[in-house]
Design a protein around this motif. Structure first.
Motif, PDB file in Angstrom:
ATOM      1  N   LEU A 150      -1.932  47.213  26.417  1.00 51.11           N
ATOM      2  CA  LEU A 150      -1.568  45.938  25.782  1.00 51.11           C
ATOM      3  C   LEU A 150      -1.231  44.900  26.842  1.00 51.11           C
ATOM      4  O   LEU A 150      -0.498  45.192  27.800  1.00 51.11           O
ATOM      5  N   ASP A 151      -1.736  43.695  26.639  1.00 45.80           N
ATOM      6  CA  ASP A 151      -1.581  42.671  27.669  1.00 45.80           C
ATOM      7  C   ASP A 151      -0.753  41.486  27.205  1.00 45.80           C
ATOM      8  O   ASP A 151      -0.548  41.262  26.020  1.00 45.80           O
ATOM      9  N   PHE A 152      -0.357  40.727  28.205  1.00 47.41           N
ATOM     10  CA  PHE A 152       0.125  39.368  27.974  1.00 47.41           C
ATOM     11  C   PHE A 152      -0.636  38.520  28.976  1.00 47.41           C
ATOM     12  O   PHE A 152      -0.508  38.738  30.194  1.00 47.41           O
ATOM     13  N   ALA A 153      -1.470  37.606  28.484  1.00 50.93           N
ATOM     14  CA  ALA A 153      -2.338  36.808  29.347  1.00 50.93           C
ATOM     15  C   ALA A 153      -3.119  37.694  30.325  1.00 50.93           C
ATOM     16  O   ALA A 153      -3.209  37.413  31.519  1.00 50.93           O
TER      17      ALA A 153
ATOM     18  N   LEU B 287       8.670  42.030  27.493  1.00 49.92           N
ATOM     19  CA  LEU B 287       8.792  41.151  28.664  1.00 49.92           C
ATOM     20  C   LEU B 287      10.119  40.410  28.667  1.00 49.92           C
ATOM     21  O   LEU B 287      10.695  40.135  27.615  1.00 49.92           O
ATOM     22  N   LYS B 288      10.551  40.056  29.850  1.00 49.56           N
ATOM     23  CA  LYS B 288      11.736  39.191  29.950  1.00 49.56           C
ATOM     24  C   LYS B 288      11.424  37.851  29.289  1.00 49.56           C
ATOM     25  O   LYS B 288      10.309  37.335  29.427  1.00 49.56           O
ATOM     26  N   PRO B 289      12.393  37.276  28.601  1.00 51.06           N
ATOM     27  CA  PRO B 289      12.132  36.051  27.827  1.00 51.06           C
ATOM     28  C   PRO B 289      11.563  34.916  28.666  1.00 51.06           C
ATOM     29  O   PRO B 289      10.703  34.165  28.204  1.00 51.06           O
ATOM     30  N   ASP B 290      11.984  34.777  29.928  1.00 49.30           N
ATOM     31  CA  ASP B 290      11.480  33.649  30.727  1.00 49.30           C
ATOM     32  C   ASP B 290      10.002  33.807  31.052  1.00 49.30           C
ATOM     33  O   ASP B 290       9.251  32.833  31.099  1.00 49.30           O
ATOM     34  N   ILE B 291       9.521  35.040  31.217  1.00 49.48           N
ATOM     35  CA  ILE B 291       8.094  35.263  31.503  1.00 49.48           C
ATOM     36  C   ILE B 291       7.290  34.949  30.236  1.00 49.48           C
ATOM     37  O   ILE B 291       6.274  34.269  30.268  1.00 49.48           O
ATOM     38  N   TYR B 292       7.798  35.426  29.111  1.00 52.04           N
ATOM     39  CA  TYR B 292       7.114  35.251  27.837  1.00 52.04           C
ATOM     40  C   TYR B 292       7.040  33.776  27.473  1.00 52.04           C
ATOM     41  O   TYR B 292       5.997  33.267  27.085  1.00 52.04           O
ATOM     42  N   SER B 293       8.141  33.043  27.654  1.00 50.45           N
ATOM     43  CA  SER B 293       8.183  31.655  27.186  1.00 50.45           C
ATOM     44  C   SER B 293       7.389  30.723  28.090  1.00 50.45           C
ATOM     45  O   SER B 293       7.040  29.619  27.687  1.00 50.45           O
ATOM     46  N   GLU B 294       7.078  31.160  29.311  1.00 49.75           N
ATOM     47  CA  GLU B 294       6.258  30.327  30.202  1.00 49.75           C
ATOM     48  C   GLU B 294       4.895  30.003  29.602  1.00 49.75           C
ATOM     49  O   GLU B 294       4.305  28.983  29.883  1.00 49.75           O
ATOM     50  N   HIS B 295       4.368  30.945  28.778  1.00 47.85           N
ATOM     51  CA  HIS B 295       3.004  30.796  28.272  1.00 47.85           C
ATOM     52  C   HIS B 295       2.933  30.381  26.817  1.00 47.85           C
ATOM     53  O   HIS B 295       1.893  30.003  26.341  1.00 47.85           O
ATOM     54  N   VAL B 296       4.012  30.568  26.056  1.00 41.47           N
ATOM     55  CA  VAL B 296       3.918  30.351  24.599  1.00 41.47           C
ATOM     56  C   VAL B 296       4.219  28.916  24.229  1.00 41.47           C
ATOM     57  O   VAL B 296       5.081  28.301  24.816  1.00 41.47           O
TER      58      VAL B 296
END
Ligand code: IMP
Length: 181
Positions: free
Chosen positions: A157-160, A172-181
């Motif tokens: 499973l990926d994120f970007a 994922l840590k919230p700051d990594i996740y929110s960078e892209h959403v």
């Protein structure tokens, strides 16, 4: 990479043990026959590789790639086939292998498409199912784990397009996740 993970949802050992159980269930159900595993790229690639080795029934593997229109983290329900199967599934016992069942919209489309090709049987094995998220009813004969409604990465499973190679599944840590959403 590991530093981007807030918490581990499923450890490598938990995944390995459950994949063996799923393989046993599938081997028991398909017995001496044969089963065609259709893995949905790219997420299910790692799972199908391990699952296939846990099955003692004769197995063939084919791949489909679909793309869902919409953002990286939200399913829109509009699905496009990017790569179709290489072979006909008519009269064959087909088991669709998915990484995660979220809204169910991708699988709904895929199952409708595949059932129109007259397989002898058509079932689904998903590693993960997000609880309470399904917008359309999907019957999955084999479910690895029911997980809470959180965006997870790892074990395919990926994120970007990243984190697929994590051996465990985590958030994922919230700051990594929110960078892209
Ligand atoms: P559905 O159509 O909403 O069921 O979405 C299914 C697809 O969305 C999966 O095959 C994944 O590619 C992607 N997806 C849904 N939830 C997650 C997640 O938590 N992490 C990574 N990908 C996800």
């Amino acid at each position: 990479m590991h530093g981007d993970i807030e918490s581990i949802v499923l450890t490598e050992e938990q995944i390995r043990a459950r994949v063996v159980e799923l393989g046993d269930d599938i081997s028991r159900d398909y017995g001496e026959g044969s089963v065609l595993l259709i893995a949905v790229l790219r997420g299910a690639a790692l799972f199908v590789a391990d699952l296939a080795r846990a099955i003692s029934t004769k197995v063939e593997i084919d791949f489909m790639a679909v793309s869902s229109y919409g953002s990286a983290t939200k399913s829109s329900g509009v699905v496009r086939i990017i790569k179709d199967l290489d072979e006909s599934i008519e009269g064959r016992h087909v088991l669709v292998v998915e990484d995660i069942l979220d809204t169910g919209l991708t699988l709904k489309y895929l199952l409708k498409n595949l059932s129109s090709r007259s397989p002898a049987s058509l079932e689904v094995c998903t590693l993960l199912s997000k609880e309470g998220k399904q917008r359309v009813p999907i019957t999955c004969k084999y479910v690895g784990f029911a997980i809470p409604d959180e965006f997870v990465v790892g074990y395919g499973l990926d994120f970007a397009e990243r984190y697929r190679n994590l051996p465990y599944i985590g958030v994922l840590k919230p700051d990594i996740y929110s960078e892209h959403v």
